[in-house]
Design an enzyme around this catalytic site. Structure first.
Site, PDB file in Angstrom:
ATOM      1  N   ASP A 341       0.860  -1.172   0.000  1.00 33.92           N
ATOM      2  CA  ASP A 341       0.000   0.000   0.000  1.00 33.92           C
ATOM      3  C   ASP A 341       0.904   1.233   0.000  1.00 33.92           C
ATOM      4  OD1 ASP A 341      -2.568   1.277   0.237  1.00 33.92           O
ATOM      5  OD2 ASP A 341      -2.024   1.775   2.290  1.00 33.92           O
ATOM      6  N   ASP A 645      -1.948  -0.994   5.962  1.00 34.18           N
ATOM      7  CA  ASP A 645      -2.264  -0.509   7.306  1.00 34.18           C
ATOM      8  C   ASP A 645      -3.744  -0.220   7.508  1.00 34.18           C
ATOM      9  OD1 ASP A 645      -2.491   1.650   5.655  1.00 34.18           O
ATOM     10  OD2 ASP A 645      -1.153   2.970   6.779  1.00 34.18           O
TER      11      ASP A 645
END
Length: 910
Positions: A341, A645
């Site tokens: 990410d 996350d």
């Protein structure tokens, strides 16, 4: 816009997914949500229909069933069988040791079970516990679990959205959706409908459950609750994602199955040979076969494998990588692709101004993040930029026309408010401006907050000379329309619109977000600031280029991964231009296109598999897209690590071979769905973890190649004795002594071997590489034969010299044990010679375990209770030297074999 068809009985509101494309008034009418709110009776009725606004807990297996399933492993079956055999021999202590190892393995698996259930619990905790609603014509504070479709919810800054809402009123509303979409900036919201095919991050008329209101106020109609919300959909995806087996488990299971077949086949053939061709009694042959099986089963493999993995876990923990599941340690060593990410993982999740363009010059800002560290420099390199008359007014406007604050706390510098406004405050601090002192010198009298319709924020101030000024910041095209002048140094000149448009295009082309700053010396016409005061007469000050910068250490880590043959791919919910700009700085996807989630949705699985081999950056990706991408890469034969996350990363984290979550800024849902958590949120820690993972696999291979020849040598001794019609040189009890005490003790030392210097210069292991290569089979045969010849020769020599069977067997056992002791040193380097200081003495644990093993063997030889228990006998010094000579023959034979193989490899290369 065209109204949608009325909802049918079969299409209940909670199943509808296009509320973002419908007019707000139409939604309220369709879902029957009056302005005065629902009545108490209607709420009760709908609660019966739709259930509570909660994410239902996944159905859990009974703990006893979960515990039983931990034993469903072929290698553990072999362990249990070894324990039964040992018990049949009357050796209950040894049987207890074997069964204890099996139980410990099962308990470890039992404790690690339930990762998905914990992920679901973490997501449930994200739901707001309370919500402000309008019911029966008045505001009420209710438990969020009591919300139903049709409820009118009121939102304010700081609230967590309690359900999926279609907004019907919004003022200055911005919502942080980073945990759901990966978008690094708070999203501006309005009540306008958007196209039906808009991605999750572009549905500006919706507020989604679990997201956070940053600024503004709003009211919305609940259109989905519980599992029917977007976050509930992610929950369903997590519960339905299959956890893939790791390469190590797959290879060990394959090895265990093959070994079980081989042992069973040899045992049956041996039994038949002895009974039918040799005429041995059934009882005697049964004991021989028991000894053969006991010698062939590697009892210590699961225990030592667990120890090696656990030591890897400890080493990684010291490097800030927290492992949740033991096999993930080894899996890291075989990773071929890391899917990361962007926001908060590769980048800092801290917006930073990198460029300031005035009509006179371009200025660069150094430093990243919210810490006021860095400087403003002119493009020519001079460092007095902050004092220049064309830049100073822009810096002051960025600080004064601002509703956020820049504060220092326990965890360092942070922003309270909007991240983009925070970037302007940090820029001012880097320039040496005191925001609080400036606010006192230029007190604010009035303001127009940012709204999506205006696309600007304006403030009215007076300075120390009682001069009135209107300051404004916003979208460049909107600000340029207000301006008539530009500031060239301290001289006003007419606005050069073409110049500013060229500069805006250039900055946007670098993937930076744009913000324009302007001011005019004037007093609001009516005394209060209004849109009429914003129409004309402003002076254009500067364009600010803002980005969420990559972590410095991430740039290095990506380069290390590339050097190790690992591809790094970025999968983000952010815009494609921004993703490409960050990727270029990181060295990801350079010169390649970025593919968006909308494009992914149009591809079938086969086309997606082809796409992922060429593309490294994926933008505007939803949770479904991330999951499909990971599956496509795995379908191509890759071992995939996924870092993330946010809640939106959880399904892909669970599906990946190794899920890596961020520990500091990561959500609980991401951490619970992962196999590994980075305690420092440092992407560079992944490179360290990969290094440790490769070292773990190397040490496992060393241990297996150390252990198997021991079992092979013992098995050959029994088979040769049977073929030649000799008395068995080893009893089953003696075999268990060698395997469980000496082999287990010695093998553990290899777990402490440090990584080789070139370990991160090798390409990843092929996913189809067998655990047993031709080299492994050759070394196994070579060592087993030499060990067997030494043990048989000394056993027969003692028998021929008239020694007792106990003494002859003790010579055989001692020979095998000493061969193991010296072979441990050989095993530190599988292909390179160990005849140097580091090879012989570089691992102190090898020397320690050798001493412990020799101590135990001395006890076995000389302690009378051990003589009675195992049928051993004391040896003289000469007999010890004979067994040592056999062991040294093995040691130097293996080193000679390594040298010959090295020369052959060099000759083939030349």
């Amino acid at each position: 816009m065209k109204a949608a068809d009325p909802i049918t009985d079969a299409e209940t509101p909670r199943h509808r997914s296009d509320w973002h494309a419908q007019d707000a008034l139409f939604v309220a009418q369709t879902i029957e949500s009056p302005k005065q709110g629902l009545s108490a009776d209607e709420v009760a009725t709908r609660q019966k229909t739709h259930g509570p606004n909660q994410l239902g807990a996944a159905k859990r297996r009974h703990p006893f069933i979960r515990l039983l399933l931990q034993f469903h492993n072929l290698l553990l079956y072999l362990m249990l069988a070894a324990g039964i055999v040992t018990a049949l021999l009357g050796k209950w202590v040894d049987a207890g040791v074997l069964w204890s190892v099996v139980l410990i393995n099962a308990i470890i698996g039992f404790v690690q079970e339930g990762k998905a259930e914990n992920a679901l619990s973490a997501i449930r905790d994200m739901l707001a516990p309370h919500a402000t609603v309008i019911r029966d014509g008045r505001r009420q504070d209710v438990d969020a679990a009591e919300l139903v479709p049709g409820d009118r919810v009121v939102l304010a800054a700081g609230d967590r959205v309690p359900a999926d809402l279609r907004l019907v009123h919004a003022r200055d509303l911005r919502i942080d959706e980073s945990s759901l979409t990966g978008e690094s900036l708070a999203v501006e919201k309005s009540i306008e409908a958007v196209p039906a095919d808009a991605t999750l991050g572009d549905r500006t008329g919706m507020a989604y459950s679990g997201t956070l209101v940053v600024t503004g106020q709003a009211a919305g109609v609940v259109v989905a609750t519980g599992r029917n919300t977007e976050i509930g959909h992610i929950t369903s995806m997590i519960s339905g994602v299959e956890t893939v087996s790791t390469p190590l488990i797959r290879k060990i299971n394959g090895f265990s199955f093959q070994l079980a077949l081989v042992i069973l086949g040899i045992a049956l053939v041996t039994f038949a040979f002895g009974v039918w061709l040799r005429g041995y009694p059934l009882a005697d042959m049964f004991l021989m076969v028991v000894a053969l099986v006991a010698s062939a089963i590697p009892e210590g493999l699961p225990a030592v494998m667990t120890i090696i993995l656990a030591l890897g876990v400890q080493r990684m923990a010291r490097q800030k990588a927290i492992i949740r599941r033991l096999p993930a340690v080894e899996t890291l060593g075989s990773v071929t692709i890391i899917c990361s990410d962007k926001t908060g993982t590769l980048t800092r999740n801290e917006m930073t101004v990198q460029l300031m363009v005035t009509s006179a010059a371009t200025y660069q800002a150094t430093g990243v993040g919210y810490a006021p560290e860095g400087a403003l420099t002119h493009i020519d390199g001079s460092t007095d930029a902050a004092t220049r008359p064309d830049l100073l007014p822009a810096l002051q406007t960025g600080i004064l026309c601002n509703d956020s604050s820049h504060e220092y706390g326990e965890n360092g510098w942070h922003i309270v408010g909007d991240p983009t406004e925070g970037a302007l405050l940090v820029l001012g601090a880097k320039a040496g401006l005191d925001a609080q002192a400036l606010s006192r010198q230029w007190p604010r009298l009035d303001s127009i907050p940012f709204v999506s319709d205006n696309r600007y924020m304006a403030t009215h101030h007076t300075n120390e000379h009682d001069e009135h000024w209107i300051l404004v910041k916003g979208a460049p095209e909107r600000i340029l329309a207000m301006c008539r002048w530009q500031l060239n140094g301290d001289v006003l000149q007419e606005l050069d619109v073409d110049y500013w448009r060229r500069m805006a295009n250039d900055i946007a082309g670098r993937g930076l977000r744009l913000l324009a700053l302007a001011h005019k010396r004037a007093k609001p016409a009516s005394g209060l600031l209004s849109p009429a005061d914003m129409e004309d007469g402003f002076t254009m000050l500067a364009l600010a280029g803002i980005i969420d910068p990559p972590r410095t250490e991430a740039i290095t880590a990506v380069a290390q991964c590339h050097a190790a043959g690992i591809r790094v791919k970025m999968i983000t919910g952010d815009h494609a231009d921004t993703a490409r700009a960050v990727g270029a700085q990181l060295g990801i996807g350079v010169g390649k296109p970025a593919v968006t989630g909308a494009e992914i949705a149009l591809l079938d699985d086969e086309a997606l598999r082809r796409l992922v081999t060429d593309v490294d950056i994926f933008a505007r990706a939803s949770p479904e897209h991330k999951l499909r991408l990971v599956q496509a890469m795995q379908a191509n034969g890759n071992i995939v690590a996924m870092t993330g996350d946010g809640v939106n990363d959880a399904p892909a984290l669970k599906r990946a071979d190794v899920g890596v979550a961020m520990g500091l800024k990561g959500t609980d849902a991401a951490r619970e769905a992962s196999d590994m958590t980075l305690a420092d949120d440092n992407f560079a820690t992944i490179a360290t973890a990969v290094r440790e993972g490769r070292a773990v696999y190397d040490n496992l291979r060393k241990f297996i190649l150390f252990m198997l020849p021991t079992n092979g040598g013992e098995a050959l001794v029994v088979i040769i004795a049977l073929l030649l019609g000799l008395t068995l040189p080893l009893t089953a009890a003696q075999v268990l002594w060698i395997n469980m005490v000496t082999a287990g003790t010695l093998g553990v030392a290899l777990a402490f071997d440090p990584p080789d210097d070139d370990i991160m210069k090798r390409p990843p292991r092929p996913t189809d590489e067998p655990l047993f290569t031709p080299f492994f089979l050759w070394r196994l045969t070579f060592v087993s034969v030499i060990m067997m010849l030494g043990a048989m020769a000394l056993f027969l020599y003692k028998l021929e010299s008239g020694a007792s069977i106990e003494l002859a067997r003790t010579m055989a056992v001692n020979t095998i044990v000493l061969c193991e002791v010296v072979y441990l040193v050989n095993s530190r380097r599988l292909r390179q010679v160990v005849l140097d200081h580091e090879g012989l003495f570089g691992n102190p644990y090898v020397l320690l375990t050798m001493a412990i093993c020799l101590f135990f063997q001395a006890v076995y030889v000389y302690w009378s209770p051990m003589n009675a228990l195992f049928g051993s006998a004391p040896l003289s010094l000469t007999e010890w030297l004979l067994t040592l000579a056999a062991a040294l023959t093995l040691f130097f034979a293996i080193e000679a074999e390594k040298l010959i193989a090295q020369k052959l490899r060099v000759r083939r290369r030349t």
